[in-house]
Design a protein around this motif. Structure first.
Motif, PDB file in Angstrom:
ATOM      1  N   VAL A 414      46.655  44.776  31.723  1.00  0.00           N
ATOM      2  CA  VAL A 414      45.754  45.217  30.651  1.00  0.00           C
ATOM      3  C   VAL A 414      46.409  45.000  29.284  1.00  0.00           C
ATOM      4  CG1 VAL A 414      44.635  47.227  29.629  1.00  0.00           C
ATOM      5  CG2 VAL A 414      44.485  46.844  32.093  1.00  0.00           C
ATOM      6  N   MET A 415      47.698  45.307  29.163  1.00  0.00           N
ATOM      7  CA  MET A 415      48.391  45.085  27.894  1.00  0.00           C
ATOM      8  C   MET A 415      48.417  43.601  27.533  1.00  0.00           C
ATOM      9  SD  MET A 415      51.575  47.807  27.741  1.00  0.00           S
ATOM     10  CE  MET A 415      52.277  47.347  29.326  1.00  0.00           C
ATOM     11  N   ALA A 416      48.662  42.753  28.531  1.00  0.00           N
ATOM     12  CA  ALA A 416      48.689  41.311  28.272  1.00  0.00           C
ATOM     13  C   ALA A 416      47.320  40.803  27.823  1.00  0.00           C
ATOM     14  CB  ALA A 416      49.151  40.563  29.520  1.00  0.00           C
ATOM     15  N   ARG A 441      51.862  30.400  23.326  1.00  0.00           N
ATOM     16  CA  ARG A 441      51.120  29.778  24.429  1.00  0.00           C
ATOM     17  C   ARG A 441      52.017  29.547  25.642  1.00  0.00           C
ATOM     18  NH1 ARG A 441      46.957  27.473  26.564  1.00  0.00           N
ATOM     19  NH2 ARG A 441      47.065  25.440  27.573  1.00  0.00           N
ATOM     20  N   TRP A 442      53.208  28.978  25.426  1.00  0.00           N
ATOM     21  CA  TRP A 442      54.081  28.704  26.557  1.00  0.00           C
ATOM     22  C   TRP A 442      54.615  30.003  27.168  1.00  0.00           C
ATOM     23  CZ3 TRP A 442      54.238  24.617  29.409  1.00  0.00           C
ATOM     24  CH2 TRP A 442      53.828  23.380  28.869  1.00  0.00           C
ATOM     25  N   PHE A 447      53.981  33.825  31.818  1.00  0.00           N
ATOM     26  CA  PHE A 447      53.550  35.130  32.333  1.00  0.00           C
ATOM     27  C   PHE A 447      52.417  34.952  33.354  1.00  0.00           C
ATOM     28  CE2 PHE A 447      50.315  38.471  31.979  1.00  0.00           C
ATOM     29  CZ  PHE A 447      51.055  39.595  32.341  1.00  0.00           C
ATOM     30  N   THR A 448      51.469  34.091  33.039  1.00  0.00           N
ATOM     31  CA  THR A 448      50.334  33.855  33.939  1.00  0.00           C
ATOM     32  C   THR A 448      50.794  33.305  35.276  1.00  0.00           C
ATOM     33  OG1 THR A 448      48.758  33.532  32.141  1.00  0.00           O
ATOM     34  CG2 THR A 448      48.222  32.504  34.245  1.00  0.00           C
ATOM     35  N   LEU A 449      51.686  32.314  35.245  1.00  0.00           N
ATOM     36  CA  LEU A 449      52.119  31.692  36.495  1.00  0.00           C
ATOM     37  C   LEU A 449      52.986  32.631  37.331  1.00  0.00           C
ATOM     38  CD1 LEU A 449      52.372  29.260  38.373  1.00  0.00           C
ATOM     39  CD2 LEU A 449      54.310  28.477  36.982  1.00  0.00           C
ATOM     40  N   PHE A 450      54.011  33.209  36.716  1.00  0.00           N
ATOM     41  CA  PHE A 450      55.008  33.931  37.503  1.00  0.00           C
ATOM     42  C   PHE A 450      54.610  35.380  37.787  1.00  0.00           C
ATOM     43  CE2 PHE A 450      57.432  30.486  35.501  1.00  0.00           C
ATOM     44  CZ  PHE A 450      57.938  29.889  36.653  1.00  0.00           C
ATOM     45  N   PHE A 451      53.952  36.048  36.824  1.00  0.00           N
ATOM     46  CA  PHE A 451      53.553  37.432  37.106  1.00  0.00           C
ATOM     47  C   PHE A 451      52.155  37.493  37.714  1.00  0.00           C
ATOM     48  CE2 PHE A 451      51.324  41.333  35.959  1.00  0.00           C
ATOM     49  CZ  PHE A 451      52.129  42.251  36.621  1.00  0.00           C
ATOM     50  N   TRP A 509      44.385  29.781  29.809  1.00  0.00           N
ATOM     51  CA  TRP A 509      45.386  30.820  29.596  1.00  0.00           C
ATOM     52  C   TRP A 509      45.632  31.716  30.810  1.00  0.00           C
ATOM     53  CZ3 TRP A 509      47.890  31.377  24.781  1.00  0.00           C
ATOM     54  CH2 TRP A 509      47.393  30.553  23.767  1.00  0.00           C
ATOM     55  N   LEU A 510      44.662  31.907  31.669  1.00  0.00           N
ATOM     56  CA  LEU A 510      44.767  32.922  32.715  1.00  0.00           C
ATOM     57  C   LEU A 510      44.737  32.373  34.135  1.00  0.00           C
ATOM     58  CD1 LEU A 510      42.432  35.637  31.134  1.00  0.00           C
ATOM     59  CD2 LEU A 510      44.932  35.685  31.285  1.00  0.00           C
ATOM     60  N   CYS A 511      44.650  31.069  34.295  1.00  0.00           N
ATOM     61  CA  CYS A 511      44.638  30.469  35.638  1.00  0.00           C
ATOM     62  C   CYS A 511      46.063  30.078  36.021  1.00  0.00           C
ATOM     63  CB  CYS A 511      43.729  29.246  35.673  1.00  0.00           C
ATOM     64  SG  CYS A 511      43.739  28.408  37.288  1.00  0.00           S
ATOM     65  N   PRO A 512      46.655  30.706  37.032  1.00  0.00           N
ATOM     66  CA  PRO A 512      48.034  30.365  37.408  1.00  0.00           C
ATOM     67  C   PRO A 512      48.210  28.890  37.792  1.00  0.00           C
ATOM     68  CG  PRO A 512      47.429  32.476  38.365  1.00  0.00           C
ATOM     69  CD  PRO A 512      46.180  31.896  37.770  1.00  0.00           C
ATOM     70  N   PHE A 513      47.263  28.332  38.562  1.00  0.00           N
ATOM     71  CA  PHE A 513      47.412  26.925  38.923  1.00  0.00           C
ATOM     72  C   PHE A 513      47.238  26.043  37.689  1.00  0.00           C
ATOM     73  CE2 PHE A 513      46.093  22.805  40.695  1.00  0.00           C
ATOM     74  CZ  PHE A 513      47.133  22.599  41.586  1.00  0.00           C
ATOM     75  N   GLY A 514      46.360  26.438  36.774  1.00  0.00           N
ATOM     76  CA  GLY A 514      46.227  25.704  35.522  1.00  0.00           C
ATOM     77  C   GLY A 514      47.521  25.722  34.727  1.00  0.00           C
TER      78      GLY A 514
END
Length: 701
Positions: A414-416, A441-442, A447-451, A509-514
């Protein structure tokens, strides 16, 4: 001899009739659950169980879980199981008959599912079964808590299975087994209150207390407390442990101990089905250990009501409070609010037996243990009898426990998302700082990929889309979507932002595979690999491929959910993000091939094949705003932004194709950069030229 033969014939008659009435597949499964069975009767007409006998002796009952509870699984369909329960309430086994859990069907395989349900065999309904996301199975030292080894990649599915098994078994036990009948259910009277002091509450029994003396402990353990390395011996005359119990749902208790404001806050915070017990303690040995984790179940304290374990779950709500509000109340070493319940439920008007487990280490190898039973029965005038609901207590939905367990992941997510919203809302001012934009952005992609992806398993999928359609078709239930809090939060946020910024907020921004594809593309550039730019004509044709893929998947889901789940493997998300590429080699090869294509063609999969992106693009067309600025020279003749757009979401005439745009904001950065934007460069040159003309005119005059 003739008499024995006649006996065998007579005994075989009911067995033959029972076998004949049952389908062969059902009989075979029940026989596995009860290997000693000689007679399996048909399902009872008044209660859907199969009685199982060895000759004339009742062994127990087998039943299909969906006859008693239809908790929906992760795919929106219940998990159907055949469950065996003997006459003492022990599980003889659990067999999965049918399910639609994608992580097992097309990911981990059936073996982890079978290994999980096999853990029920030999354990009892009277045990408190706790599913662990990681770690082995086993019992606690006292033997009343059983820990099951969960499946780390299928936490939601195994928790649903556990809830289904326990809740259905409880219904069968209360209807068919001795010793499991439930006392008349009660609830706290809401019309009863008068101000009381602490001594008065103790005297009238509204607060129950128990005191354990040093002599009690030494008697059970058989050693003086002075011999233990830690100083466990209290001062002379002081108790070893003193505990207090109070049922806060009662206004008589809650208002006197928390005050009016505190009691109102308690009622506002927790639902009417939440049964809340205040447990206070002081002395050398408290009810919870110093290293107790808020929000979890206590290791020292447990409870049973009748034969069934009652779950205690800390509500993490009384931070900093050490003394009850009531006049004369002493300061406490610990004060905890516990939600009482679990599958067995809790009847507040009936007696409950708490127990305090005392563990005293002699050294780092040897620990002495003792258990002290504490019966608690509050005065009858606090309660009123309510109508029973078929003997089944009101229980919180499965998702409630999942949200409580993952509270810190939820908070961080939620904070992110809040930070990302502020960033997008202030993009006009922030894009004047290119270095800041790129660092943010990076950092967010990492954060999106790893968390969100690898850790929290927050990868949205096209499966979620047709699960929604099927839920609307079959009868919508929000509980299905609340089972995974991270997925639910991300879907809710994505759905809202689709109508504000379009699909780019999620896809960019929010798709881990992206995010993984972005990193692969960056790696390809750093390795000096030639970046292939698909010709405009072919690009415009290829981006349409993902729409028939989406339509085919959604249409197939209404025909066969199983087939749709198999076809959904067009998404490499499960292989790469959920299973970390640990899978049968064709799936791994497919995912790696898509990433390899991304080394040469920026975000190849996202642009041309992703059905989830197609679905979001369709909804994104209803966005309210077009945030990305364009100026007159964009595309006429300037092509700088188009040439720099890695995903080719800018047309030759300068228009932004929001169906393809991932909102990376690079074009806006260029537009605001006085050294990159052609329009700015031309305007600056014109201003400079005009300034020189004015200067020349001034000099000549």
């Amino acid at each position: 001899m003739f008499g024995r033969l006649l006996l065998v014939i007579l005994l075989s008659l009911p067995m033959a009739r029972a076998w004949a009435d049952l389908p062969e597949t059902t009989r075979a499964v029940i026989q596995e659950l009860f290997p000693a069975a000689t007679v399996i009767e048909d399902k009872l007409p008044d209660f859907p169980v199969y009685p199982v006998y060895q000759l004339q002796q009742l062994l127990g009952y087998a039943y299909v879980s969906t006859d008693f509870t239809r908790i929906q699984g992760f795919a929106g369909k219940p998990i159907t199981m055949m469950i065996g329960l003997d006459t003492r309430g022990r599980f003889t086994g659990v067999k999965v008959l049918h399910h639609h859990e994608p992580v097992f069907l097309h990911g981990l395989g059936e073996e982890p599912l079978t290994e999980f349900v096999n853990q029920y065999q030999g354990n009892a309904l009277t045990d408190q079964i706790i599913v662990q996301a990681s770690g082995g199975s086993g019992r606690n030292r006292q033997g009343d808590q059983v820990y099951f080894d969960g499946v780390s990649k299928a936490t939601v599915s195994v928790l649903i299975i556990n809830d289904t098994v326990l809740s259905s078994a409880l219904k069968v036990a209360r209807n068919k087994l001795d010793g499991f009948t439930q006392a008349a259910p009660t609830r706290a009277r809401q019309d009863m209150y008068r101000p009381l002091t602490w001594p008065q509450m103790l005297e009238q029994g509204y607060v129950q207390q128990a005191s354990i003396s040093p002599a009690d402990v030494e008697s059970q353990i058989g050693r003086p407390l002075a011999l233990y390395p830690e100083d466990m011996e209290p001062e002379a005359g002081a108790p070893f442990s003193q505990l207090y119990f109070a049922y806060l749902n009662s206004p008589m208790v809650g208002r006197n101990l928390l005050g009016d404001d505190g009691y109102r806050a308690l009622q506002a915070r927790f639902g009417e089905n939440d049964k809340v017990m205040l447990v206070m303690s002081r002395g050398r040995y408290t009810a919870v250990a110093p290293d107790f984790v808020p929000g979890s179940s206590p290791l020292r304290l447990g409870a049973r009501q009748g034969q069934l374990a009652v779950e205690l779950r800390d509500l993490h709500w009384l931070q900093g409070m050490t003394t009850p509000i009531a006049d004369g109340a002493p300061a406490m070493a610990t004060m905890n609010l516990f939600r009482m319940g679990g599958n067995a439920g809790y009847n507040p008007g009936a007696e409950i037996a708490f127990h305090l487990d005392v563990s005293l280490p002699r050294n780092h190898l040897v620990v002495d243990n003792a258990r002290f039973e504490i019966p608690v029965h509050f005065p009858e005038d606090l309660f009123e009898t309510v109508e029973a609901d078929n003997g089944q207590p009101a229980r919180a939905p499965v998702w409630v426990g999942l949200w409580q367990e993952r509270w810190w992941q939820i908070s961080l997510t939620v904070m992110a998302l809040t930070l990302l919203t502020v960033f997008f809302a202030r993009q006009k001012s922030l894009t004047r700082h290119p270095a800041l934009i790129r660092r943010f952005r990076w950092g967010f992609l990492a954060f999106t990929l790893f968390f969100l992806g690898f850790y929290a398993q927050g990868q949205l999928s096209v499966v979620n889309i047709y699960t929604l359609f099927l839920a609307l078709w079959d009868g919508f239930s929000l509980d299905v979507f609340l089972l995974d809090p991270i997925i639910f939060i991300l879907w809710s946020y994505t759905f809202v932002t689709l109508f504000i910024w379009g699909r780019g907020v999620f896809c960019g921004w929010l798709c881990p595979f992206g995010a993984l594809q972005e990193m692969v593309s960056w790696l390809g550039q750093k390795l000096g690999l030639r970046q292939i730019r698909v010709p405009e004509h072919w690009h415009r044709q290829l981006i349409l491929l993902k729409y028939p893929i989406l339509l085919g998947l959604v249409g197939t889901a209404f025909y066969s959910l199983t087939l749709a789940e198999q076809l959904a493997e067009v998404e490499p998300f499960k292989t790469s993000i959920t299973l970390y590429f640990t899978r049968y080699w064709p799936f791994v090869a497919y995912a790696l091939a898509l990433l390899a294509a991304g080394l040469f063609i920026h975000k190849f999969y996202c642009r041309y094949l992703c059905p989830l992106g197609a679905g979001l693009a369709v909804l994104g067309r209803f966005r309210i705003f077009s945030w990305l600025e364009r100026v007159k020279r964009c595309g006429q003749p300037c092509q700088h932004c188009k040439n720099e757009c890695g995903i080719n979401a800018i047309r030759k005439d300068g228009r932004i194709d929001y169906d393809e745009c991932i909102q990376c904001l690079e074009c806006v950065v260029i537009l605001r950069d006085q050294t990159q934007c052609v329009d700015a460069i031309v305007r600056n040159k014109q201003q400079q030229k005009q300034a020189r003309i004015l200067a020349t005119d001034a000099a000549t005059t």
